[in-house]
Design an enzyme around this catalytic site. Structure first.
Site, PDB file in Angstrom:
ATOM      1  N   SER A   1       2.935  -2.953  -4.049  1.00 48.76           N
ATOM      2  CA  SER A   1       2.792  -2.069  -3.254  1.00 48.76           C
ATOM      3  C   SER A   1       3.910  -0.935  -3.184  1.00 48.76           C
ATOM      4  O   SER A   1       4.255  -0.608  -4.402  1.00 48.76           O
ATOM      5  CB  SER A   1       2.443  -2.355  -1.727  1.00 48.76           C
ATOM      6  OG  SER A   1       1.899  -1.427  -0.913  1.00 48.76           O
TER       7      SER A   1
ATOM      8  N   ASP B   1      -8.959  -4.630  -3.698  1.00 47.91           N
ATOM      9  CA  ASP B   1      -8.049  -3.719  -3.214  1.00 47.91           C
ATOM     10  C   ASP B   1      -8.569  -2.421  -3.076  1.00 47.91           C
ATOM     11  O   ASP B   1      -8.670  -1.705  -3.791  1.00 47.91           O
ATOM     12  CB  ASP B   1      -6.720  -3.936  -4.261  1.00 47.91           C
ATOM     13  CG  ASP B   1      -5.449  -2.818  -3.450  1.00 47.91           C
ATOM     14  OD1 ASP B   1      -5.714  -2.322  -2.650  1.00 47.91           O
ATOM     15  OD2 ASP B   1      -4.395  -3.328  -4.061  1.00 47.91           O
TER      16      ASP B   1
ATOM     17  N   HIS C   1      -5.737  -5.602  -0.506  1.00 46.85           N
ATOM     18  CA  HIS C   1      -4.440  -5.220  -0.832  1.00 46.85           C
ATOM     19  C   HIS C   1      -3.518  -6.242  -0.555  1.00 46.85           C
ATOM     20  O   HIS C   1      -2.515  -6.613  -1.511  1.00 46.85           O
ATOM     21  CB  HIS C   1      -4.045  -3.746  -0.498  1.00 46.85           C
ATOM     22  CG  HIS C   1      -2.590  -3.476  -0.544  1.00 46.85           C
ATOM     23  ND1 HIS C   1      -2.507  -3.048  -2.069  1.00 46.85           N
ATOM     24  CD2 HIS C   1      -1.591  -2.945   0.039  1.00 46.85           C
ATOM     25  CE1 HIS C   1      -1.093  -2.633  -1.962  1.00 46.85           C
ATOM     26  NE2 HIS C   1      -0.527  -2.834  -0.927  1.00 46.85           N
TER      27      HIS C   1
END
Lengths: 391, 391
Positions: A165, A334, A367
């Site tokens: 991320s 995601d 995610h």
């Protein structure tokens, strides 16, 4: 130390040494120039290390954390650490990132609230918290602070820089800003530049905080306990939390159940919560006990500004600066950083003649799978680190 | 008439006759019982009609609008109508839903603010706006009001009931609650029951409004002009607007451009907007000029409560009550009502032995494609209406 404004037992950990956390302060004597044509003095970074640096300083690995993460990537919960390390299943003696072999470092990012300089830190001019005076920073600023930390630690070249991320954004910036200081890169569930939709999600969170009258334009640090901008932060976190997960897992976990075992048989109430709302509230409550609202804003803005191509003649030439083997990973479910973004990183690197492998994590969790499905995340990393060592 | 609280020129249109809009009031003498074990008196519904009902009353079509829609499905902008009808390209003389042939009706839903009874309407007890006193309603309540309107119009059986998004929820409830009053159904980009993720998006909007101190627990109707809960509504709308569109179209339209032609070369500001933020603000500004915040809450909650299976032994047996040909349509890029939900409707109907066709709209525009890609939406509807007429 900054007075605690948190609703109950929590506290920011600025200046609060805990566990094996250490602090490194740079730029006391002269300003640390920032990407945005401003500067900071007294930049401190909190960091933790595991394992030992070998004699040739060739076994160092930098772990980069995400939005609300901190330096506690590994290790148990304890004083100053409300939970075990966020990648504790991966990092440690005998674990996939084996600290018997590697010297592992993780630093709280600039702008954070877990020991590094951020909006809750005291301004050197008046010893009051920065608040609204804290400048907008970028991922590049975070990485440049980490480079100074590397100097301090005697690490000239990282064996690898790894992160998911926002951590993956830092990984890419490491490879582009300091191509000769990395031997390999592992950007996970991340992107080369934030898209309009990602910016939109960020903007909604920003606006929710702006809407909270207790935010006080960012200067809330002298508020009474319980009078801080927690509601705005909690709503901002709700947005993030939905985008961190997935439709199908929400359906499996919460369906249409009501919270607290209630039923709809006795009529409806506007504020009666569904189970998924209770879950989102729970995550909001958890966050406000450990995180500063201004840090959330500052770091979120840094992600929206993330674009490795800015000032570098665009994406293609920026990515072409990376000259080391790269392992990038995506997650099919995601919705926040869709896997096409990691395949784009792979495609750009391969087009530039740089070795890059793409691994897709087969998880329905969205995610957050890079924090959940460690059984799939760890093996490719372990093998990749080893293969780089053999090159 | 309720005093205007809107920021500038707008006004709710409660009690403000405009165009060919008409009003029908039911339940003056006795309470109109609601799904949630409460009731309302003086329930008024605003509606518009196009074309003429034939002698056998067999050519009537009901159009059901979405969250912030209204009765103005067709026709030009004008007094009380800030824009042309939301499906004006589809409905009219010689158009796919040909008003030379069909008698078309569209009613503002119960709980709305465009002429039908809603939170901004006056409570019969004290002639003050309902505000926080307005009860939670459901899609079923909206449909039961529409059934009373059908009685009033002399329509015993609709040739078809058609709608997208929340309009499609009403379509399904029509087929289940009044199986003998419909000859066909067209639910578009909708679902048989709201999922946890859909509820989560709704909950974030609710919480943003709750966060706005000007919302005043729903009793803001005596506020000074400009002092209403518009910021909370605008943030709620931002969430909706992102889910109404798609990642790829946002990238194509906005990319990473800054608003107002600004550049990042001169440094960064926390509240400097990207172009996508300007777009979201624009949609928020548009909405607050025409829509009441409490209506937004009430209708949003009705969507979260939407579950055709509630109190009917679940989804399978509820859908099995539908006995008429159905055309359901989905959009591959719809992240809010993913196409698996419309395929589920098709599968449940076919399993129950009811003819159902599924058509997928090939559009990158996301959920809003049912309002945008009318070249794809209209032909299947036109053909379907005709085929039903020939049966």
């Amino acid at each position: 130390m900054t007075k605690s404004l948190l609703p109950a037992t929590g506290a920011w950990r600025t200046g609060d040494p805990a566990g094996n956390r250490q602090f490194f302060t740079i730029a006391v004597d002269r300003p640390f120039a920032l990407d945005g044509a401003t500067s900071l003095t007294h930049v401190t970074t909190a960091f933790e290390t595991w394992g030992a640096l070998d004699d040739s300083a060739s076994n160092a690995i930098l772990i980069c954390h995400a939005w609300t993460g901190d330096s506690h990537a590994a290790g148990q919960a304890g004083r100053g650490h409300v939970a075990a390390g966020w990648w504790d299943d991966i990092i440690g003696p005998g674990k996939p990132i084996d600290t018997n072999r590697w010297f592992v470092v993780c630093a709280n990012v600039l702008g954070g609230c877990q020991g590094s300089t951020g909006p809750a830190s005291t301004h050197p001019v008046d010893d009051k918290p920065y608040g609204s005076r804290f400048p907008v920073i970028t991922i590049r600023d975070m990485v440049r602070v980490q480079a100074r930390l590397a100097d301090h630690l005697g690490v000239d070249v990282w064996h690898s820089v790894i992160g998911g991320s926002m951590g993956g954004m830092q990984v890419l910036e490491w490879g582009i800003t300091y191509p000769h200081r990395v031997r390999s890169l592992v950007p996970i569930a991340t992107c080369a530049q934030a898209t309009a939709q990602q910016i939109a999600w960020g903007a909604i969170g920003r606006r929710a905080i702006l809407l909270d009258p207790r935010w006080r334009s960012g200067d809330y640090y002298d508020a009474e306990p319980g009078d801080g901008p927690w509601e705005g932060l909690a709503v901002a976190r709700m947005v993030a939390q939905v985008t961190f997960r997935s439709d199908n897992v929400f359906t499996d976990r919460f369906g249409r159940e009501l919270a607290d075992g209630a039923t709809l048989k006795d009529g409806f109430e506007m504020w009666q919560r569904f189970e998924v709302e209770r879950y989102l509230d729970h995550h909001g409550d958890k966050l406000i006990r450990r995180f500063d609202t201004n840090s959330y804003l500052i770091i979120g803005k840094a992600m929206d500004l993330h674009d490795v191509g800015r000032g570098r003649n665009g994406l293609v030439s920026a990515i072409a600066r990376i000259r080391v083997p790269t392992l990038t990973m995506g997650i099919w479910s995601d919705m926040l950083y869709p896997s096409y973004q990691q395949r784009q990183i792979r495609d750009l690197l391969v087009s530039a003649g740089t070795a890059c492998e793409y691994v897709e994590i087969d998880s329905p969790h969205g995610h957050d799978a890079f924090l959940i499905n460690l059984d799939q995340v760890a093996p490719p990393i372990e093998a990749f680190l080893d293969s780089v060592a053999k090159q």
